[in-house]
Design a protein around this motif. Structure first.
Motif, PDB file in Angstrom:
ATOM      1  N   SER A   1      39.370  74.095  27.223  1.00  0.00           N
ATOM      2  CA  SER A   1      39.692  72.820  26.571  1.00  0.00           C
ATOM      3  C   SER A   1      41.191  72.561  26.591  1.00  0.00           C
ATOM      4  O   SER A   1      41.642  71.424  26.828  1.00  0.00           O
ATOM      5  CB  SER A   1      39.173  72.837  25.129  1.00  0.00           C
ATOM      6  N   GLU A   2      41.968  73.599  26.370  1.00  0.00           N
ATOM      7  CA  GLU A   2      43.433  73.464  26.400  1.00  0.00           C
ATOM      8  C   GLU A   2      43.908  73.055  27.787  1.00  0.00           C
ATOM      9  O   GLU A   2      44.732  72.142  27.936  1.00  0.00           O
ATOM     10  CB  GLU A   2      44.060  74.807  26.009  1.00  0.00           C
ATOM     11  N   TRP A   3      43.385  73.702  28.836  1.00  0.00           N
ATOM     12  CA  TRP A   3      43.798  73.381  30.208  1.00  0.00           C
ATOM     13  C   TRP A   3      43.313  71.985  30.616  1.00  0.00           C
ATOM     14  O   TRP A   3      43.984  71.307  31.388  1.00  0.00           O
ATOM     15  CB  TRP A   3      43.254  74.429  31.172  1.00  0.00           C
ATOM     16  N   GLU A   4      42.163  71.580  30.105  1.00  0.00           N
ATOM     17  CA  GLU A   4      41.657  70.238  30.409  1.00  0.00           C
ATOM     18  C   GLU A   4      42.662  69.182  29.951  1.00  0.00           C
ATOM     19  O   GLU A   4      42.967  68.234  30.680  1.00  0.00           O
ATOM     20  CB  GLU A   4      40.306  70.035  29.726  1.00  0.00           C
ATOM     21  N   ARG A   5      43.207  69.372  28.743  1.00  0.00           N
ATOM     22  CA  ARG A   5      44.196  68.422  28.212  1.00  0.00           C
ATOM     23  C   ARG A   5      45.529  68.555  28.944  1.00  0.00           C
ATOM     24  O   ARG A   5      46.148  67.562  29.311  1.00  0.00           O
ATOM     25  CB  ARG A   5      44.398  68.667  26.715  1.00  0.00           C
ATOM     26  N   LEU A   6      45.945  69.798  29.159  1.00  0.00           N
ATOM     27  CA  LEU A   6      47.267  70.057  29.718  1.00  0.00           C
ATOM     28  C   LEU A   6      47.402  69.558  31.156  1.00  0.00           C
ATOM     29  O   LEU A   6      48.442  69.005  31.552  1.00  0.00           O
ATOM     30  CB  LEU A   6      47.568  71.560  29.660  1.00  0.00           C
ATOM     31  N   PHE A   7      46.326  69.723  31.961  1.00  0.00           N
ATOM     32  CA  PHE A   7      46.413  69.404  33.387  1.00  0.00           C
ATOM     33  C   PHE A   7      45.596  68.174  33.774  1.00  0.00           C
ATOM     34  O   PHE A   7      45.466  67.867  34.960  1.00  0.00           O
ATOM     35  CB  PHE A   7      45.961  70.611  34.216  1.00  0.00           C
ATOM     36  N   GLY A   8      45.052  67.460  32.786  1.00  0.00           N
ATOM     37  CA  GLY A   8      44.313  66.242  33.065  1.00  0.00           C
ATOM     38  C   GLY A   8      43.052  66.474  33.881  1.00  0.00           C
ATOM     39  O   GLY A   8      42.731  65.689  34.780  1.00  0.00           O
ATOM     40  N   LEU A   9      42.318  67.551  33.562  1.00  0.00           N
ATOM     41  CA  LEU A   9      41.123  67.926  34.317  1.00  0.00           C
ATOM     42  C   LEU A   9      39.862  67.487  33.583  1.00  0.00           C
ATOM     43  O   LEU A   9      39.864  67.291  32.361  1.00  0.00           O
ATOM     44  CB  LEU A   9      41.087  69.443  34.525  1.00  0.00           C
TER      45      LEU A   9
END
Length: 404
Positions: free
Chosen positions: A215-223
């Motif tokens: 979830s954190e990477w989804e927000r951080l990298f726009g995935l």
């Protein structure tokens, strides 16, 4: 020991004049076990079978109607699954995928390719473009976490050849957005940090950590994360201690806020050992008993070239004795009574040991040792043709077998 297994082994032995050496797989038991696992799982979770644990075609066929699909780690495993089903979903993982394996995976329409490196990602994009085939990928991530459970086999949370270091997620996301990528679609993340973890609570905590990081990477990298594959690694105990409590694990998942907040995403598990280990039996007849330097050795027809797991992991494999009263010779039958006995195989190496210093009331030449928990990582990891001994026979218990 399963009475049906005992009966089958007695039938096999009585039909041959050769010492018994065989595997028996309880397909009915495997199916019942998986049905119970599925019934316990919370919504939005899916169960795949990692065939590396045991790629026997009969096992794949037995699981086909139950599991969501299969996880493979080579083109050979992929084609074995495709022999059983042309369209069942397949996850393709593992480091060091060769070019022909990437092309084979794309041509055979795998559901998700697990990306192990930036080079592998670029190759997937190249071959997907060449074939004009939509290809869905999951980035396998090696976390930089110090809180992962510790087991004998760890593939994450430390320097490892497995997966992408999480520091490279941004670079992978940038590659996926390059204009020449027309067919490769990012779908989520794959984690497989350890193997043979016995602790359900720690495993549930680890999976929640996976979901939080995704979830954190989804927000951080726009995935757009649609899939989180939490891998396998569920433990099986070979020393009599409690194994992995799947029911407890599933219950904890159901209570997890991270699982409840999956939305349209899906959480995948791909166990192998936990599904099949308890439903395979390796039977080997005692062909000699000898004493050497005050130690007793029982030599069996078989050994680590058939079941390498105990030597590989350095454990004593659990077994039971199937007694046989037949003794066709005129001379005395060798036996060991109230002794510590080391079980060895027929190979010309001192490493061919299945169990050391087993405390036994009685063991005789001609008795059969049935090694339980031999359904996973036993036959397929073994050096089958060392010394060119005959392979064991393979037998299967199905719904047609009845316990009288």
């Amino acid at each position: 020991m399963n009475r049906l297994v005992e009966r089958r082994l007695c039938e096999i032995r009585s039909s041959s004049d050769q010492p018994l050496c065989a595997y028996v797989y309880d397909l009915t038991g495997i199916r019942g076990h998986v049905a119970a696992m599925l019934a316990a799982m919370p919504p939005k979770t899916r169960l795949f079978y990692a065939i590396k644990a045991n790629p026997d075609k009969r096992i794949i066929e037995a699981l086909l109607p139950l599991v969501a699909g299969f996880e493979v780690a080579s083109a050979g495993e992929l084609l074995r699954v495709r022999e059983v089903s042309r369209d069942v979903p397949i996850l393709f993982g593992g480091p060091g995928k060769k070019d022909f394996e990437l092309r084979t995976a794309i041509a055979h329409n795998v559901a998700y390719l697990h990306v192990e490196s930036l080079l592998e990602l670029r190759k997937i994009i190249m071959y997907a473009n060449e074939g004009k085939r939509l290809t869905q990928v999951l980035l396998r991530i090696n976390l930089r976490s110090k809180t992962l459970p510790q087991t004998k086999i760890a593939m994450g949370g430390r320097p490892s050849p497995f997966g992408l270091d999480e520091a490279y997620i941004g670079e992978a996301a940038a590659i996926l957005r390059e204009p020449d990528n027309r067919y490769v679609q990012f779908c989520g993340f794959h984690f497989h940090s350890l193997s043979n973890n016995p602790d359900a609570e720690l495993h549930a905590t680890m999976v929640q950590h996976y979901l939080e990081k995704a979830s954190e990477w989804e927000r951080l990298f726009g995935l757009d994360v649609r899939i989180v594959n939490a891998g396998g690694g569920f433990g099986v105990a070979y020393d009599g201690s409690p194994g992995f409590d799947w029911q407890r694990f599933a219950s904890l998942l159901g209570q997890s806020e991270a699982v409840r907040n999956l939305g349209t995403a899906r959480l995948i598990f791909e166990p192998g050992r936990l599904i099949v280990a308890d439903y395979g039996y390796y039977a080997a007849e005692v062909v000699d008993i000898k004493r050497s330097h005050d130690c007793v050795f029982a030599v069996v027809r078989g050994g680590t070239h058939h079941n390498r797991l105990p030597a590989s992991w350095g454990h004593n494999h659990p077994f039971r004795i199937l007694e046989r009263e037949e003794w066709p010779y005129v001379f005395e039958r060798p036996e060991a009574e109230h002794s510590r006995v080391t079980i060895v195989g027929e190979l010309c190496t001192p490493k061919d040991r299945l169990h050391a210093d087993a405390e036994l009331d009685r063991l005789r030449v001609g008795d059969v040792l049935v090694f339980e928990k031999s359904g996973a990582y036993c036959w397929t990891i073994s050096h089958h043709d060392f010394l060119s001994h005959p392979h064991p026979e393979f037998h299967y218990l199905t719904e047609g077998d009845q316990d009288e």
